[in-house]
Design an enzyme around this catalytic site. Structure first.
Site, PDB file in Angstrom:
ATOM      1  N   CYS A 142     -65.099  46.658  13.626  1.00  0.00           N
ATOM      2  CA  CYS A 142     -64.131  47.338  14.501  1.00  0.00           C
ATOM      3  C   CYS A 142     -62.926  47.869  13.713  1.00  0.00           C
ATOM      4  O   CYS A 142     -63.080  48.752  12.894  1.00  0.00           O
ATOM      5  CB  CYS A 142     -63.723  46.425  15.656  1.00  0.00           C
ATOM      6  SG  CYS A 142     -62.957  47.329  17.043  1.00  0.00           S
ATOM      7  N   HIS A 235     -68.710  45.516  18.481  1.00  0.00           N
ATOM      8  CA  HIS A 235     -68.633  44.054  18.421  1.00  0.00           C
ATOM      9  C   HIS A 235     -69.965  43.412  18.821  1.00  0.00           C
ATOM     10  O   HIS A 235     -70.092  42.820  19.895  1.00  0.00           O
ATOM     11  CB  HIS A 235     -67.534  43.544  19.362  1.00  0.00           C
ATOM     12  CG  HIS A 235     -66.144  43.837  18.898  1.00  0.00           C
ATOM     13  ND1 HIS A 235     -65.514  43.093  17.921  1.00  0.00           N
ATOM     14  CD2 HIS A 235     -65.270  44.803  19.265  1.00  0.00           C
ATOM     15  CE1 HIS A 235     -64.297  43.568  17.714  1.00  0.00           C
ATOM     16  NE2 HIS A 235     -64.120  44.612  18.514  1.00  0.00           N
ATOM     17  N   GLU A 237     -70.967  40.776  17.782  1.00  0.00           N
ATOM     18  CA  GLU A 237     -70.739  39.320  17.821  1.00  0.00           C
ATOM     19  C   GLU A 237     -70.196  38.834  19.155  1.00  0.00           C
ATOM     20  O   GLU A 237     -70.160  37.611  19.400  1.00  0.00           O
ATOM     21  CB  GLU A 237     -69.776  38.913  16.704  1.00  0.00           C
ATOM     22  CG  GLU A 237     -68.290  39.141  16.970  1.00  0.00           C
ATOM     23  CD  GLU A 237     -67.830  40.577  16.772  1.00  0.00           C
ATOM     24  OE1 GLU A 237     -66.627  40.846  16.905  1.00  0.00           O
ATOM     25  OE2 GLU A 237     -68.693  41.434  16.457  1.00  0.00           O
TER      26      GLU A 237
END
Length: 302
Positions: A142, A235, A237
């Site tokens: 990001c 993202h 994750e």
């Protein structure tokens, strides 16, 4: 094989409940294995949440992985206790003499600030330079991706009319690229940011290759020509509820932010979101650890 983390790290309990294979230093030291050493520069405000998110993905691999958490020395986190940082984190000066097989530089909620005005930009520049010689592969997430694109390749960012928030479909451009092995032609991933980078600038750069993009969210996965730097603008994750928590936080602060797109069923924030990116998140991190870190790193750093 498992990830090795400190016994008292709060994320340990979360991962154990999810049956993620972890071990502490005592057990790891009894195994005659050359583990991968991964450094994580955690710039996220809620560091404990980010720890669990990344450790969950790094633990889904047959490789043994040692994790070191890095904090900035020039900026002190306001959302994480000093005790936690002192117990589980180190600073750049304490590790700059070491070599790491891989590194992750996370996102940070500073994308609306010019890069050179971010409190720790000078420190981050030193880390960026250090990764060129001391890290086999660096993964930027990001804002970390935007910062790397700007510093290493001169690709700037621009402010979006409104926050890019939601779960978007992405296409891949090279199904033979090892980082994308096993990916579907179209896959989903979360985004959460106020700025973006130019897809045209990335495509026109001889030093960069665009691997995946979204019609709505823009460039997504990029790597450098030498494959030492990987930039991911979203993202993967994130946990299932992360975007909902961010949306609730922003609304409670009185911010004018859109409902995350393609996230809540029927775009209704009162309904529970469904995770559509978990499998590709695990696949991406496994591919990175295998093809970009394990297969490329020397057995003994010199």
């Amino acid at each position: 094989m498992p990830i090795k983390i400190p016994k008292l790290l709060p994320a340990r309990e979360i991962l154990e409940e999810e049956n993620i294979f972890i071990m502490d230093e005592d057990r790891a030291n009894t195994q005659d294995i050359r583990p991968l050493n991964i450094l994580i520069l955690n710039l996220m405000p809620e560091k404990e949440k980010a720890e669990a998110q990344f450790l969950r993905l790094l633990g889904n691999t047959p490789l043994q992985v040692n994790i070191t958490f890095l904090k900035t020395a020039t900026y002190e986190s306001k959302n994480t206790s000093r005790l936690h940082l002192e117990q589980f984190y180190t600073t750049f000066e304490e590790i700059r003499h070491k070599k790491f097989d891989g590194m992750i530089i996370t996102g940070a909620p500073v994308e609306l600030i010019p890069f050179d005005q971010v409190d720790y930009w000078g420190e981050l520049v030193k880390i960026f330079e250090w990764t060129k010689t001391n890290v086999t592969s660096t993964l930027h997430i990001c804002w970390g991706a935007q910062a790397a694109l700007y510093y290493h390749y001169g690709v700037g960012k621009y402010e979006l009319p409104q926050k890019c928030s939601g779960v978007y479909s992405h296409r891949i451009f090279d199904d033979k690229e090892k980082l994308l092995h096993g990916f579907d032609d179209v896959f989903y991933a979360p985004h959460s940011r106020h700025t973006d980078v130019s897809e045209e600038a990335i495509i026109n750069s001889p030093d960069l290759k665009l691997l995946s993009s979204s019609e709505e969210a823009g460039p997504f996965i990029i790597h450098s020509a030498d494959r030492k730097h990987i930039m991911v603008t979203g993202h993967l994750e994130y946990e299932t509820a992360t975007l909902a928590q961010e949306y609730s936080r922003d609304i409670s602060r009185g911010l004018d932010v859109p409902v995350p797109q393609h996230y809540f069923p029927d775009d209704n924030p009162d309904r529970k979101p469904v995770n559509r990116w978990r499998s590709h998140a695990n696949l991406f991190f496994s591919n990175w650890l295998n093809y970009y870190v394990y297969q490329e790193t020397p057995y003994e750093w010199k």
